[in-house]
Design a protein around this motif. Structure first.
Motif, short mmCIF file in Angstrom:
data_model
loop_
_atom_site.label_atom_id
_atom_site.label_comp_id
_atom_site.label_asym_id
_atom_site.label_seq_id
_atom_site.Cartn_x
_atom_site.Cartn_y
_atom_site.Cartn_z
N ARG A 28 0.82 -1.21 0.00
CA ARG A 28 0.00 0.00 0.00
C ARG A 28 0.86 1.27 0.00
N LEU A 29 0.28 2.31 -0.55
CA LEU A 29 0.97 3.59 -0.55
C LEU A 29 1.00 4.11 0.89
N ARG A 30 2.19 4.27 1.44
CA ARG A 30 2.28 4.75 2.82
C ARG A 30 2.74 6.21 2.85
N LEU A 31 1.96 7.03 3.49
CA LEU A 31 2.28 8.45 3.54
C LEU A 31 2.70 8.84 4.94
N SER A 32 3.66 9.72 5.04
CA SER A 32 4.04 10.23 6.36
C SER A 32 3.02 11.29 6.77
N ASN A 33 2.99 11.59 8.03
CA ASN A 33 2.12 12.65 8.53
C ASN A 33 2.32 13.93 7.75
N LEU A 34 3.59 14.21 7.49
CA LEU A 34 3.96 15.43 6.78
C LEU A 34 3.26 15.48 5.43
N GLN A 35 3.29 14.33 4.72
CA GLN A 35 2.69 14.31 3.40
C GLN A 35 1.16 14.41 3.47
N ILE A 36 0.56 13.72 4.48
CA ILE A 36 -0.90 13.75 4.60
C ILE A 36 -1.38 15.18 4.82
N VAL A 37 -0.74 15.89 5.76
CA VAL A 37 -1.15 17.26 6.05
C VAL A 37 -0.99 18.13 4.80
N ALA A 38 0.16 18.02 4.15
CA ALA A 38 0.43 18.87 2.99
C ALA A 38 -0.56 18.59 1.86
N ILE A 39 -0.79 17.30 1.59
CA ILE A 39 -1.71 16.96 0.50
C ILE A 39 -3.13 17.39 0.84
N GLY A 40 -3.54 17.16 2.10
CA GLY A 40 -4.88 17.56 2.53
C GLY A 40 -5.11 19.05 2.32
N TYR A 41 -4.18 19.85 2.79
CA TYR A 41 -4.36 21.29 2.64
C TYR A 41 -4.27 21.73 1.20
N PHE A 42 -3.44 21.05 0.44
CA PHE A 42 -3.32 21.38 -0.97
C PHE A 42 -4.67 21.17 -1.65
N CYS A 43 -5.35 20.04 -1.32
CA CYS A 43 -6.65 19.76 -1.92
C CYS A 43 -7.68 20.82 -1.52
N VAL A 44 -7.72 21.18 -0.23
CA VAL A 44 -8.66 22.21 0.21
C VAL A 44 -8.41 23.51 -0.55
N CYS A 45 -7.14 23.87 -0.69
CA CYS A 45 -6.80 25.10 -1.43
C CYS A 45 -7.30 25.02 -2.87
N MET A 46 -7.15 23.85 -3.50
CA MET A 46 -7.57 23.69 -4.89
C MET A 46 -9.09 23.83 -5.02
N ILE A 47 -9.82 23.17 -4.10
CA ILE A 47 -11.28 23.27 -4.14
C ILE A 47 -11.70 24.72 -3.95
N GLY A 48 -11.06 25.39 -2.99
CA GLY A 48 -11.34 26.81 -2.75
C GLY A 48 -11.09 27.65 -4.00
N THR A 49 -9.98 27.37 -4.68
CA THR A 49 -9.65 28.11 -5.90
C THR A 49 -10.74 27.96 -6.94
N ILE A 50 -11.19 26.70 -7.12
CA ILE A 50 -12.21 26.44 -8.14
C ILE A 50 -13.50 27.17 -7.77
N LEU A 51 -13.91 27.11 -6.51
CA LEU A 51 -15.14 27.79 -6.09
C LEU A 51 -15.03 29.30 -6.31
N LEU A 52 -13.85 29.85 -5.99
CA LEU A 52 -13.69 31.30 -6.14
C LEU A 52 -13.62 31.72 -7.61
N LEU A 53 -13.27 30.78 -8.47
CA LEU A 53 -13.22 31.10 -9.90
C LEU A 53 -14.61 31.15 -10.53
N LEU A 54 -15.61 30.52 -9.86
CA LEU A 54 -16.97 30.51 -10.41
C LEU A 54 -17.47 31.95 -10.58
N PRO A 55 -18.21 32.20 -11.64
CA PRO A 55 -18.73 33.56 -11.87
C PRO A 55 -19.59 34.08 -10.71
N ILE A 56 -20.28 33.18 -9.98
CA ILE A 56 -21.14 33.67 -8.89
C ILE A 56 -20.33 34.13 -7.69
#
Ligand SMILES: [K+]
Ligand SMILES: [K+]
Lengths: 448, 448
Positions: free
Chosen positions: B8-36
């Motif tokens: 299995r793909l094993r991630l360190s705590n460091l990677q989990i936190v970084a990837i998690g926040y990266f995803c939240v940032c990406m979702i936020g970016t997409i929502l903020l890009l919406l015309p509304i």
């Protein structure tokens, strides 16, 4: 009879160094106050104290122009103060290194038992002789090289004096110069494209700032890298990275500032010179005040790091900087100890590094805040001035002459602390721990 | 079967936190890009990324004015990103604290065995519930107090939304505000002499920035100072010194700058507010750009230190700062260990403190140098901007809107590193050492 012994005034190393340098500074001040020291015969007390402390602490910040304000006598006083300051710090530094050597691991002890015995037999007199001899040889060669330019330019007597003065000032990392006769406070700017002067001065600065311990190791082991002490390897590697990394960054930062109208070769040399002089010589071949903001920031950083232990240079020292980086790497890699060149650092280096770093940073930040509170300087110029004084660099963006008496007093104190305080602190930290370890129960706090 | 597990793909705590926040940032970016999301319907990718990262990392630096550029929907997205960011970091921080607690001394273990068991039984869900409940209660009280001013001013619906938004933003130390409708980018300047707003916001900032661990200790032990954990004592003492010492210095520095025409009471409150907001909230009641140079330097220092571990605040943390000072004192006194409040600090705190300090300082210095190389900002403004991003403060002397795409990219990266990098680094450093101690021979280098 025993009572007499224990009743004597006992001074710590820290106090001896501080009092000794304080006395030298006072004698220098009195000599500079004499009418024969100044061309116009009048020097204010502030000017005299500031100059004496700056010379004795090999800082190089000046309130008055060295070449036009002082007579030949005054300049000789300054040169002797620089030489006493520079030699004194090297000798003190060397003594502490012997202390260190006596407490190294058994394995290392076997390797260097010879050199320790040599010093222990000959004692401090022989050690001092060696340092003085080495210093005079290097300064002599430097002066001879500088004379090639200075004698044709200034005539035999003046040219010779100028050569000796600048060689001493460069080797001791003092940064005092006599070029103000061309243009006040211009330092080595008139020689910006004279490669002989540039490389001679750089060589003197580097040799003086790298420490006697390195000279000895290089002298004994030539170019056999593997036989060097860890200390030598760390100092050489760190110095190399700082000089060439710094030069590269200065080259980039000055591309559209002071370097805009220079030919490529000159830009490269002046970037290299700026990188060398920042830690902690204080000459300049480009106008410090018109450097880009990036270069000023970089200079502040390099001034804070400074030269190597047991040398004429100031700052927190290359080894402290290296220790911080090595401990950081070991922390991130989750290793138990900091390692480099196939060796672990002794754990007590960590505590010493933190102590020296925190005190130095504390002094400069408090100093910069006080300077900002006293006079309306730009923050970067105020930081530049205080970091320069603390690292005994002597570069200035030009605000030294605008200092009020109160601000000049602050800078004088910082120069004294930067040189004498740092040396005596380093000494105190190296001595055997006087107090038994505290046996309070331990408890965790959460860091970061 | 075993192979599957180890494959299995094993991630360190460091990677989990970084990837998690990266995803939240990406979702936020997409929502903020919406015309509304935007009033005028158009947001550049850079603006969206910058805002999403700034909100999710609770930094508060903005390229566009939050109140005039974004619609109610966009503002809601930002508020939710702030809440996720703030809560996320608190929860992560808390988990690391549990890790720490599990490895404390036997004596301490006995004292707190109950609380550990409570968490171990209820697990992470119960812990998160407690944090969320605490957060909502504090934010609710804050919003109610703010509503006293905002509902009369903006009407019921808008006033209520403004109260909630600013309570969340203050508690999460985010520093986003909607006051740009009065004057673009003015933050809380219009309320500089409104003491209710000032003290409510300050209280929210301090409570959010002091960490859940302190809340719990205070909740359990009330005002019985002696029963607090060492961590609580160190955090409270350091926070108090920083807040009141900082306020005193701001008061002095601003006497002839922004404070020149203010009545005494208001000057005192604005100095206090500036001291609180610097670590690491990012609201301002005085114009940051027109502060004196001394105040800017002091702000940079406070922004670098930041809040306390396991909180919504950034920076190297109060405990790291305290550890540096305590180790320095123990070094100068030549004691074997750093002590405070009748306890010794665990020696491993030293290595952690150096790692976090060096990495943070390295990132801000490199960032400031790059910014200076890219754009002709004053050195102090460039440092201010980068230290603000790294400490997730969000104060700016006003240069944020002048950033080119490259510079904005650098600041975005620094914001992400300052928040996610620091948290995951702290996590990695706290985990049990993965590698066996290196057994290379030790050798001394000379420090200082
Ligand atoms: K110097
Ligand atoms: K913030």
């Amino acid at each position: 009879m025993k009572k007499v012994g224990s009743g004597r005034l006992r001074l710590s190393n820290l106090q001896i160094v501080a009092i000794g340098y304080f006395c030298v500074c006072m004698i220098g001040t009195i000599l500079l106050l004499l009418p024969i020291s100044a061309v116009k015969g009048n020097t204010t007390l502030l000017q005299a104290i500031f100059t004496a402390v700056s010379a004795c602490c090999v800082t190089g910040l000046v309130l008055v122009d060295t070449s036009t304000h002082w007579t030949l006598f005054g300049q000789l006083v300054i040169m002797i103060l620089i030489q006493i300051g520079g030699l004194g710090f090297m000798t003190i530094g060397m003594r502490f290194m012997l202390l260190v050597r006596r407490r190294i691991s058994l394995r290392e002890r076997e390797v260097m038992v010879e050199s320790i015995n040599a010093y222990q037999l000959g004692g401090i007199i022989r050690l001092t002789q060696e340092i003085v001899t080495g210093t005079l040889i290097v300064e002599g060669i430097g002066a001879a090289l500088l004379a090639i330019r200075f004698i044709p330019e200034f005539g035999l007597t003046k040219g010779l004096f100028y050569s000796v003065f600048h060689a001493v000032s460069a080797f001791c990392n003092a940064g005092f110069d006599l070029m103000g006769i061309k243009e006040p406070f211009c330092s080595l700017v008139p020689y910006a494209n004279d490669f002989l002067i540039n490389f001679t001065v750089m060589a003197l600065i580097i040799i003086g700032g790298i420490g006697f311990f390195i000279w000895e190791d290089l002298y004994k082991h030539g170019l056999q890298w593997k036989r060097y002490y860890l200390h030598t390897k760390v100092v050489l590697a760190t110095t190399g990275i700082l000089i060439f990394g710094g030069a590269l960054l200065f080259f980039i930062f000055e591309r559209s500032a002071t370097g805009a109208e220079m030919p490529m070769k000159e830009r490269m040399v002046s970037a290299l010179f700026q990188s060398v002089t920042c830690r902690t010589a204080g000459f300049n071949t480009i106008d410090t005040g018109s450097m880009s903001e990036g270069s000023k920031l970089l200079s502040i950083l390099l001034m804070f790091i400074g030269g190597s232990p047991g040398s004429t240079a100031g700052g927190i020292k290359t080894t402290t900087c290296a220790a911080f980086v090595l401990y950081m790497i070991s922390g991130v890699r989750r290793e138990g100890s900091a390692t480099v060149f196939g060796r672990s650092l002794m754990p007590d280096a960590l505590g010493r590094a933190i102590s020296i770093f925190t005190i130095n940073l504390g002094v400069v930040l408090i100093g910069a805040l006080i300077l900002c509170a006293l006079q309306p300087f730009s923050g970067i110029d105020a930081m530049f001035e205080v970091f320069s004084a603390m690292g005994t660099v002597g570069l200035s963006t030009g605000i030294t002459r605008q200092l009020t008496a109160a601000s000049a007093g602050v800078i004088t104190l910082v120069m004294f602390l930067g040189r004498v305080g740092s040396v005596s602190l380093a000494s105190a930290l190296l001595e055997k721990k006087a107090k038994p370890p505290v046996t309070l129960p331990t408890e965790k706090i959460i860091i970061g």
